[in-house]
Every structure is written in C-alpha cells, then in structure tokens.
Design an enzyme around this catalytic site. Structure first.
Site, PDB file in Angstrom:
ATOM      1  N   CYS A   1       0.839  -1.204   0.000  1.00 43.80           N
ATOM      2  CA  CYS A   1       0.000   0.000   0.000  1.00 43.80           C
ATOM      3  C   CYS A   1       0.872   1.252   0.000  1.00 43.80           C
ATOM      4  O   CYS A   1       1.473   1.548  -1.018  1.00 43.80           O
ATOM      5  CB  CYS A   1      -1.009  -0.056   1.144  1.00 43.80           C
ATOM      6  SG  CYS A   1      -2.483   0.902   0.741  1.00 43.80           S
TER       7      CYS A   1
ATOM      8  N   HIS B   1      -3.691  -4.944   0.049  1.00 45.51           N
ATOM      9  CA  HIS B   1      -3.160  -5.510   1.304  1.00 45.51           C
ATOM     10  C   HIS B   1      -3.217  -7.035   1.252  1.00 45.51           C
ATOM     11  O   HIS B   1      -4.211  -7.621   1.701  1.00 45.51           O
ATOM     12  CB  HIS B   1      -3.997  -5.029   2.492  1.00 45.51           C
ATOM     13  CG  HIS B   1      -3.794  -3.602   2.840  1.00 45.51           C
ATOM     14  ND1 HIS B   1      -2.919  -3.189   3.815  1.00 45.51           N
ATOM     15  CD2 HIS B   1      -4.336  -2.475   2.320  1.00 45.51           C
ATOM     16  CE1 HIS B   1      -2.940  -1.868   3.897  1.00 45.51           C
ATOM     17  NE2 HIS B   1      -3.797  -1.416   2.996  1.00 45.51           N
TER      18      HIS B   1
ATOM     19  N   GLU C   1      -1.845  -9.106   3.053  1.00 46.59           N
ATOM     20  CA  GLU C   1      -1.781  -9.712   4.396  1.00 46.59           C
ATOM     21  C   GLU C   1      -3.161 -10.076   4.941  1.00 46.59           C
ATOM     22  O   GLU C   1      -3.272 -10.948   5.802  1.00 46.59           O
ATOM     23  CB  GLU C   1      -1.041  -8.781   5.371  1.00 46.59           C
ATOM     24  CG  GLU C   1      -1.762  -7.485   5.778  1.00 46.59           C
ATOM     25  CD  GLU C   1      -1.547  -6.330   4.813  1.00 46.59           C
ATOM     26  OE1 GLU C   1      -1.231  -6.580   3.640  1.00 46.59           O
ATOM     27  OE2 GLU C   1      -1.732  -5.170   5.233  1.00 46.59           O
TER      28      GLU C   1
HETATM   29  N1  GLN Z   1      -1.950   6.683   2.848  1.00 49.93           N
HETATM   30  C1  GLN Z   1      -2.050   5.948   1.631  1.00 49.93           C
HETATM   31  C2  GLN Z   1      -3.392   6.144   0.970  1.00 49.93           C
HETATM   32  O1  GLN Z   1      -4.344   6.525   1.599  1.00 49.93           O
HETATM   33  C3  GLN Z   1      -1.761   4.478   1.849  1.00 49.93           C
HETATM   34  C4  GLN Z   1      -2.741   3.788   2.736  1.00 49.93           C
HETATM   35  C5  GLN Z   1      -2.253   2.465   3.263  1.00 49.93           C
HETATM   36  O2  GLN Z   1      -1.054   2.196   3.283  1.00 49.93           O
HETATM   37  N2  GLN Z   1      -3.157   1.640   3.753  1.00 49.93           N
HETATM   38  O3  GLN Z   1      -3.546   5.900  -0.199  1.00 49.93           O
END
Ligand code: GLN
Length: 538
Positions: A385, A511, A513
C-alpha cells in the site's frame, strides 16, 4: 427463534488483553474440525461506528474484510484460524447500534414510544447477534463481547446476552467466561478471587457462565479448579485451564487437550458431523516449529512501537515462513529513524525489506531512503500500500529525475504527483468508511514476479487507501524499467509495480496480508521469503 443454529457467547473478566479472540478462534477451529460450520463475530463497546478512523496506536491494526468493512483485528484471527471470510456483519460496535436505532427513530419506526436502552438498544444488539445465524448457514455462531464484564460501556451487550438465553432457549445458548488466575510470587499461590468477583458481576447481571476458561502462567491444581467450580457455580469439568502458549496457533490443540470442544458439544447437545480432523493444522505447526533455515527481514513503518499495528503482516510471515520451513526473524524498524547517513547500519543486515502501509508524512522520507537502498543494492523488497506508493515516488525521483515527485497526500502542491487522489475521492468530505475498501480484481502480467507467485493471472485482493498510482506517468516510468505488473481490469489502475533487473522487487497497492491464513499462506509473502533466502545465500 426457529433456526437450529447454536449460539456461544464469550465474555471476559478481570483484565482486558486475555486473548478472547484467540480462544474464540480456537474453539471455532475445533468445532469446524468436527465438520460443523462456524462463524465468529465481535461486538465492540466503543462509540466509533467502526475502527477505520482510529489511530493504530489506539486499537492496533484495522482489519479489512472482502466486502470492505473496516473491523477489529480479532476478525483477522477468525479468518486466519477458520479460513472462512468474514463480513461487515461480523463486527458491530456500540456506535453502529446507536446509529441504527437513532436512524430508525428519525424515520418514525418507534412512533409514539420513548426510545430507551432497554428494550430498543438491546433489541438492536440482539437482532445483530442473530443476523448471521438466520439463514441456517452456520451450525454455530460464536460471539465475542469486547471489553470486560463490569465496564459501563459493555452493560447493554451483557444485558442483551442475558435476554438472548430466553430467545434461544436451553441447549441453544452457552456463555464462556474468559478470566485470569494470577500467580502471586511472594505467596507462591494462584489466586481465584479476581475470577470469583468477575463471575459475581456476571451473576449480578443475570448471567450464569457455563464454562470458565482460565488464563494462567502455571498449571491449575485440582483444588484450585474445585474452588473455582464451587464459588463460580460451574461444573468441575467446565473449568478449563488455558496456559500461556508458545504460539497462538498452539491454542486450538491446548483447548482440545482440555476438552473445551467436548464440553461445548455436550452442553449444546451438538454432535460432530465428522471425526475431529486437525491433520493440516498439525502439519502447519510441525513446519512452523522445525524450520530448516532462517532469514532476517525488516519491517519499516511508523507504528512500530505497537506491533499489533501490523498484526496481519506479522502473521502472514508466520504462515508463509512455515510453508517454506523458514524461520522469519522480523525486526520492526521506525522509518523516522532512517536517513541518508545511517541507512547502511539500519538496513545492512537485512535479507529482505518490507515497507509497510501507513498514512501521513511522518517517517516518509525514511521510507524513500529505504526503498532506494533496496533498489540499488538488489535486496528483496516488498512494498504494501503506502510501501508501493513510496516505491513509485522513489523511482520517479531517483531514476526519472523528477525532483520533488510525491503523493499529493504528502505534498498537495508537488510538481510531479505520481501518486494522487482519484476523481471520486476528491468529492468526499467524510473520513469514515470512504477509502477504496474491500476486494477488487487485478489482472497480472504473464511472466511477472506477481504472476509467478500466484500461479495465475487473475486475482482478487483487498484494498484500503485513498491515493492511487497516477497513470499520467505510466509511460515515463515504464520507459525506465518500472513494470506495471498488475492492473485493475475495469479502471486500468496500476495495482502492482515491479522493477526490471532486480531479483525481487514487488510493490502492491492492495493488502495481501488480510487474506493470508494458516492453511492458505499468501503467495507473495512466500516468494518474498524465498527471495530473501536466496539473497542470503549469495
Ligand atoms: N496513505 C495511503 C493512501 O491513503 C496508503 C494507505 C495504506 O497504506 N493503507 O492511499
């Protein structure tokens, strides 16, 4: 209630953090291993509608389900143990309950009546207790009540559990109370009084627990069990010892040894649908505990002082490590402490580097430095992410020479917004539940590292972010060796980036995970560990 579904409620006493989620998941696993279909839900007594707006330091990781619910991290345990997806209905907060009731009140659904905690709030809680059991899909619904008995906030939940006994009828309802038996070193004694008090509190609320699960650092002698049974009004064989375990994945077997599942079956008059089968589970534990090699991986993030902030990532390493019989020594490193002077000392010993998800500017430049090091030194890299976004920004700055390239999250006025808000996100003015959330399809480029890992080219993964890869820069980035190896088939959004000429460099916007379970280790984690092993050998 006509459904044949059985309901088990798990309450906690004496202190929080006793591991109700793990006990719930372990019991669920044992029942599932007997052929029963089980789901687990959690009721949290706080006023936020969901934990999506909480800082990880408040509540640990925010877990995300297939249908895009932002939930308590215990749902992660439920999925990892049971290998069954949960949903929005599996995590309910006081905030959601009140919100539902107040919305109904405004619609006029209680016209003429005074709206009260009892019966309106408790009715709403109960209808949510029963929701998952309604269509007969589950033989057993386990409900974990967050917090501790006696907390002001959990009172309506406890009252709803009391009422549920009468809705469900005898034989369909069971309360398990998880409690702590502290050991007093000076007296060399295990003490039962705190448990007696917490059970008394339950009794005052009209609930007689059927089974006590007792967390303890020392085995419970027969006389302690007898005392607990006598004072807490439970059968002697329903006082279950829950010794501290080496790994959370040992707990189902420990609970089996203590016959927790048998007690539950007999009290609920349930019969196994098949003989208990934990072979896969034992096989996993065997591989987990007998690794043939080890690697050192660094998790670079900003919430490192509370490892629960990265719960699912940490557990994914456990699952994937066991799959390749490799012990993963994971060091959590604060990105705030990494800079251009010290990165070699901070990162030099690592066989693989993971840059974690996150929000906001703090520690961001340390992440850029980390990615630069991994890219230039060909250290296996996994970005998740925000970690993927950093990889794109680093490449834009240091390979394309786009000075000041950034995400508009960190620098709204950047001249090169290689990561930016999508149009739909620009219109949103509310913070809660408005990110890109839940499962989305992704098509993988044939022959890419990602496609090799998954062994297919069509996948689904879960998202939780606002910002995205900015396709205006795609050609430029690809011309210098970045590979967009995963794309959303509908929107064309880049979901995975890789680097040419690097042994293993993968950044994912989603994600992975959240979908790793004991029986289905996440393939990118498996390949990342393998790349780290190979890196070590060279
Ligand atoms: N802050 C980033 C976004 O909002 C990544 C979010 C995250 O890592 N879950 O896109």
């Amino acid at each position: 209630m006509a459904s044949s579904t059985k309901y088990i409620f798990i309450t906690g006493g004496v202190t929080s953090s006793l591991g109700k989620g793990i006990i719930a998941a372990s019991l669920g696993k044992l029942l599932q291993a007997r052929g029963l279909s089980v789901t687990i839900q959690k009721f949290d007594p706080y006023l936020n509608i969901d934990p999506g707006t909480l800082n990880p330091y408040e509540h640990g990781e925010c877990y995300v389900t297939e249908d895009g619910a932002e939930t308590d991290l215990d749902l992660g345990h439920y999925e990892r143990f049971l290998n069954v997806a949960t949903s929005q209905s599996n995590n309910i907060t006081t905030g959601r309950i009140y919100n539902n009731v107040i919305t109904k009140e405004r619609k006029g659904e209680f016209l003429g009546k005074t709206v009260q905690v009892i019966p309106h709030i408790t009715d709403e809680i109960k209808s949510n207790f029963y929701k998952l059991g309604q269509d007969g899909k589950y033989d057993v619904v386990i409900t974990e009540i967050g917090g501790c008995v006696g907390d002001i906030e959990s009172l309506p939940f406890i009252e709803a559990v009391r009422q549920a006994r009468w809705d469900l009828g005898p034989g369909n309802f069971l309360v398990i109370h998880l409690t702590l038996i502290p050991y007093l070193k000076a007296a060399k004694e295990l003490k039962t009084k705190p448990t007696q008090h917490s059970v008394k509190q339950l009794l005052e609320a009209g609930i007689q627990p059927d089974i006590l699960v007792c967390r303890t650092e020392h085995p419970l002698p027969a006389e302690v069990k007898k005392k607990l049974a006598l004072f807490c009004n439970v059968q002697l064989n329903s006082v279950i010892e829950a010794m501290d375990a080496e790994s959370i994945y040992d707990v189902p077997l420990l609970m089996k040894k203590e016959k927790l599942d048998e007690r539950v079956l007999s009290k609920l008059k349930l019969t196994s649908k098949s003989p208990l089968d934990l072979e896969n589970w034992k096989d996993f534990l065997g591989r987990l505990k007998n690794p043939t090699q080890e690697v050192h991986i660094g998790l670079i993030g900003k919430y490192v002082s509370l490892p629960d902030s990265y719960k699912s990532i940490i557990e994914s390493f456990t699952h994937a490590g066991a799959a390749v019989e490799c012990k993963v020594n994971l060091t959590l490193i604060s990105s705030e402490e990494i800079n251009s002077d010290n990165y070699q000392t901070k990162l030099g010993d690592l066989d693989g580097i993971l840059v974690a998800p996150g929000f906001g500017e703090r520690g961001f430049e340390g992440k850029i430095q980390t990615v630069k090091y991994a890219r230039e030194n060909k250290v296996p890299f996994f970005g998740i992410c925000l970690g993927m976004q950093v990889a794109v920004i680093e490449f834009a700055r240091n390979v394309l020479g786009l000075q000041g390239a950034n995400s508009t999250e960190m620098d709204p006025n950047t001249a090169f917004p290689v990561i930016a808000l999508m149009e739909e996100q620009k219109k949103i003015d509310q913070m809660g539940g408005t990110m890109r959330l839940g499962s989305y399809a992704c098509d993988l480029k044939k022959g890419s590292k990602a496609a090799v890992a998954y062994g297919k080219t069509k996948i689904q993964e879960r998202h939780r972010h606002r910002y995205e890869f900015n396709n205006d820069y795609l050609d430029q980035l690809e011309s210098k060796g970045l590979i967009a190896s995963g794309k959303n088939p509908e929107t064309g959004l880049v979901e995975i980036v890789e680097h040419k000429n690097h042994p293993w460099f993968v950044g994912v916007q989603f994600h992975p995970e959240y979908k790793s379970t004991v029986l289905n280790p996440q393939p990118l984690f498996v390949k990342f560990i393998q790349a780290a092993i190979d890196n070590k050998k060279v």
